[in-house]
Design an enzyme around this catalytic site. Structure first.
Site, PDB file in Angstrom:
ATOM      1  CB  CYS A 113      12.838  13.856   2.478  1.00 50.85           C
ATOM      2  SG  CYS A 113      11.170  13.126   2.901  1.00 50.85           S
ATOM      3  CG  HIS A 246      15.115  11.389   0.079  1.00 47.95           C
ATOM      4  ND1 HIS A 246      15.190  10.795   1.386  1.00 47.95           N
ATOM      5  CD2 HIS A 246      13.806  11.527  -0.180  1.00 47.95           C
ATOM      6  CE1 HIS A 246      13.841  10.776   1.941  1.00 47.95           C
ATOM      7  NE2 HIS A 246      13.104  11.089   0.836  1.00 47.95           N
ATOM      8  CG  ASN A 276      11.126   8.517   2.261  1.00 50.59           C
ATOM      9  OD1 ASN A 276      11.796   8.957   3.053  1.00 50.59           O
ATOM     10  ND2 ASN A 276      10.355   9.321   1.605  1.00 50.59           N
TER      11      ASN A 276
HETATM   12  O1  UT7 Z   1      10.550  11.965   0.341  1.00 49.40           O
HETATM   13  C1  UT7 Z   1       9.739  12.267  -0.671  1.00 49.40           C
HETATM   14  C2  UT7 Z   1       8.223  11.878  -0.487  1.00 49.40           C
HETATM   15  N1  UT7 Z   1       7.636  11.027  -1.220  1.00 49.40           N
HETATM   16  C3  UT7 Z   1       8.072  10.640  -2.469  1.00 49.40           C
HETATM   17  O2  UT7 Z   1       9.331  10.738  -2.927  1.00 49.40           O
HETATM   18  C4  UT7 Z   1       6.926   9.774  -3.222  1.00 49.40           C
HETATM   19  C5  UT7 Z   1       6.951  10.387  -4.582  1.00 49.40           C
HETATM   20  N2  UT7 Z   1       5.853   9.447  -5.168  1.00 49.40           N
HETATM   21  C6  UT7 Z   1       5.738   8.201  -5.412  1.00 49.40           C
HETATM   22  O3  UT7 Z   1       6.879   7.407  -5.091  1.00 49.40           O
HETATM   23  C7  UT7 Z   1       4.759   7.301  -6.099  1.00 49.40           C
HETATM   24  O4  UT7 Z   1       3.974   8.781  -6.581  1.00 49.40           O
HETATM   25  C8  UT7 Z   1       3.855   6.567  -5.225  1.00 49.40           C
HETATM   26  C9  UT7 Z   1       4.475   5.169  -4.912  1.00 49.40           C
HETATM   27  C10 UT7 Z   1       3.585   7.172  -3.900  1.00 49.40           C
HETATM   28  C11 UT7 Z   1       2.400   5.998  -5.839  1.00 49.40           C
HETATM   29  O5  UT7 Z   1       3.037   5.482  -7.123  1.00 49.40           O
HETATM   30  P1  UT7 Z   1       2.144   5.924  -8.396  1.00 49.40           P
HETATM   31  O6  UT7 Z   1       2.799   4.959  -9.486  1.00 49.40           O
HETATM   32  O7  UT7 Z   1       2.425   7.482  -8.600  1.00 49.40           O
HETATM   33  O8  UT7 Z   1       0.496   5.424  -8.234  1.00 49.40           O
HETATM   34  P2  UT7 Z   1      -0.630   6.504  -8.044  1.00 49.40           P
HETATM   35  O9  UT7 Z   1      -0.516   7.399  -6.886  1.00 49.40           O
HETATM   36  O10 UT7 Z   1      -0.846   7.018  -9.368  1.00 49.40           O
HETATM   37  O11 UT7 Z   1      -1.671   5.140  -7.840  1.00 49.40           O
HETATM   38  C12 UT7 Z   1      -2.090   4.530  -8.858  1.00 49.40           C
HETATM   39  C13 UT7 Z   1      -2.878   3.438  -8.234  1.00 49.40           C
HETATM   40  C14 UT7 Z   1      -4.050   4.179  -7.811  1.00 49.40           C
HETATM   41  O12 UT7 Z   1      -5.321   3.184  -8.022  1.00 49.40           O
HETATM   42  P3  UT7 Z   1      -6.304   3.443  -9.438  1.00 49.40           P
HETATM   43  O13 UT7 Z   1      -6.817   5.099  -8.967  1.00 49.40           O
HETATM   44  O14 UT7 Z   1      -5.457   3.637 -10.678  1.00 49.40           O
HETATM   45  O15 UT7 Z   1      -7.262   2.563  -9.204  1.00 49.40           O
HETATM   46  C15 UT7 Z   1      -3.990   3.873  -6.212  1.00 49.40           C
HETATM   47  O16 UT7 Z   1      -5.380   4.107  -5.595  1.00 49.40           O
HETATM   48  O17 UT7 Z   1      -2.392   2.710  -7.127  1.00 49.40           O
HETATM   49  C16 UT7 Z   1      -3.316   2.544  -5.809  1.00 49.40           C
HETATM   50  N3  UT7 Z   1      -2.396   2.713  -4.707  1.00 49.40           N
HETATM   51  C17 UT7 Z   1      -2.315   1.528  -4.237  1.00 49.40           C
HETATM   52  N4  UT7 Z   1      -2.632   0.237  -4.380  1.00 49.40           N
HETATM   53  C18 UT7 Z   1      -2.045  -0.554  -3.629  1.00 49.40           C
HETATM   54  C19 UT7 Z   1      -1.860   3.466  -4.205  1.00 49.40           C
HETATM   55  N5  UT7 Z   1      -1.491   3.163  -3.283  1.00 49.40           N
HETATM   56  C20 UT7 Z   1      -1.348   1.917  -3.104  1.00 49.40           C
HETATM   57  C21 UT7 Z   1      -0.981   0.808  -2.354  1.00 49.40           C
HETATM   58  N6  UT7 Z   1      -1.171  -0.561  -2.697  1.00 49.40           N
HETATM   59  N7  UT7 Z   1      -0.165   0.985  -1.246  1.00 49.40           N
END
Ligand code: UT7
Length: 319
Positions: A113, A246, A276
């Site tokens: 990215c 980005h 993204n």
């Molecule tokens: O280009 C660079 C690449 N990437 C990035 O910059 C991404 C950086 N990270 C992020 O943007 C965020 O970490 C995410 C959007 C990927 C995830 O958000 P988060 O607030 O960090 O969520 P998390 O991974 O801590 O997950 C929280 C909850 C989990 O459930 P439990 O364990 O709390 O029950 C996940 O299983 O959200 C759940 N979850 C979802 N729920 C519905 C994860 N993905 C999804 C989804 N829909 N798509």
């Protein structure tokens, strides 16, 4: 000798997938979750027959037209992608052939990215050295090809697209400052850990990500590198007309803007419509802002990227 952007272009494949379309396709998610955690509402997905070089071609033709140059004038093509058409030759060479020109140096840059910021910085150094005068710098991705549609933690985040700029030698600045960094020890938090061996895919050909770890790292290094290029140029953040970061997650973008003391109305965001698009996200955002009349000539722009590797970087420029 300076290097200045003289034209921008971008391309999005026609098929758009909304968050609700993903739900309808069986992804275990919701529009509410995706919008709240990422700001993404929709993304574009390439048709089966479209490769990264096809998206790159469409974006490049627009950038070349905007620069008002013949394609023959380009003496350097640098293309950033993590989703190349082939193992080899480079997508930059395939793009060159599709442009119907030959002779210019052409190669790909792989910095995920951060790829466009890397490619632009490399092109600037070629131009400032005097060896080249007219570069085509492209970010092009078909990230949908490396998504595991059963992994809701990644498949909802990414989209396909391409953006391009023409960067030419100029007596006027141009790129004012740039900085590139990497820390390979963090490769495991965002990777596609697969390759081709003996005719088979070995390892995993899909994006694997520790989202929260990437989030934390991104927020930290984006603030640092933005300050680094401001210091290099001897400028204050208040001089920035537009932050073009980005487009990964609106919360990362908001945090970066806040750390720089910039209001969100000085930040270009397309993450809601594009998702993204990895190396394509910054030139896509730049071109959409130029074509909508928001970004104008002589304005000060801060471009910054972060991604797998881990890699990160920023470019401060006068448009
Ligand atoms: O280009 C660079 C690449 N990437 C990035 O910059 C991404 C950086 N990270 C992020 O943007 C965020 O970490 C995410 C959007 C990927 C995830 O958000 P988060 O607030 O960090 O969520 P998390 O991974 O801590 O997950 C929280 C909850 C989990 O459930 P439990 O364990 O709390 O029950 C996940 O299983 O959200 C759940 N979850 C979802 N729920 C519905 C994860 N993905 C999804 C989804 N829909 N798509």
């Amino acid at each position: 000798m300076h290097a200045r952007i003289t034209g921008t272009g971008s391309y999005l494949p026609p098929t758009a997938l909304s968050n609700n379309d993903l739900v309808a396709r069986g992804v275990d998610t919701s529009d509410e979750w995706i919008v709240e955690r990422t700001g993404i509402r929709s993304r574009h997905i390439a048709d089966d027959g479209q490769q990264a070089s096809d998206l790159a071609l469409a974006a490049s033709l627009k950038a070349i037209e905007a620069a008002g140059i013949p394609a023959e004038k380009i003496d350097l093509i640098i293309l950033a992608t993590s989703t190349p058409d082939y193992v080899f030759p480079s997508t930059a060479c395939l793009l060159q052939a599709k442009l119907g020109v030959s002779g210019a140096a052409a190669f790909d840059v792989q910095a995920v990215c951060s790829g466009f910021v890397y490619a632009l910085t490399v092109a600037e150094k070629f131009i400032r050295s005097g060896s080249h005068r007219c570069a085509l710098v492209v970010g092009a991705e078909v990230f949908s090809r490396i998504l595991d549609w059963n992994d809701r933690g990644t498949c909802v985040l990414f989209g396909d697209g391409a953006g391009a700029v023409v960067l030419e030698a100029s007596s006027e600045p141009g790129i004012l400052a740039s900085a590139l960094h990497a820390d390979g020890s963090h490769h495991g938090i965002l990777e596609v850990p697969g390759n081709i061996c003996g005719g088979k895919v070995v390892g995993q050909p899909f994006v694997k990500m520790d989202g929260p770890a990437v989030f934390k790292f991104a927020v930290k290094v984006l603030a640092e590198v933005a300050q680094e290029v401001l210091d290099q140029a001897g400028m204050e953040a208040a001089a920035i007309n537009w932050l073009i970061p980005h487009q990964a997650n609106i919360r990362i973008i908001q945090s970066t803007a806040k750390k720089l003391g910039l209001p969100m109305d000085k930040v270009i965001t397309t993450v809601d419509r594009h998702g993204n698009t990895s190396a394509a996200s910054i030139p896509l955002a730049l071109d959409s802002a130029v074509r909508s009349g928001r970004v104008r000539r002589e304005e000060i722009l801060m471009l910054e990227g972060v991604g797998g590797g881990f890699t990160w970087g920023a470019v401060l420029l006068k448009f």
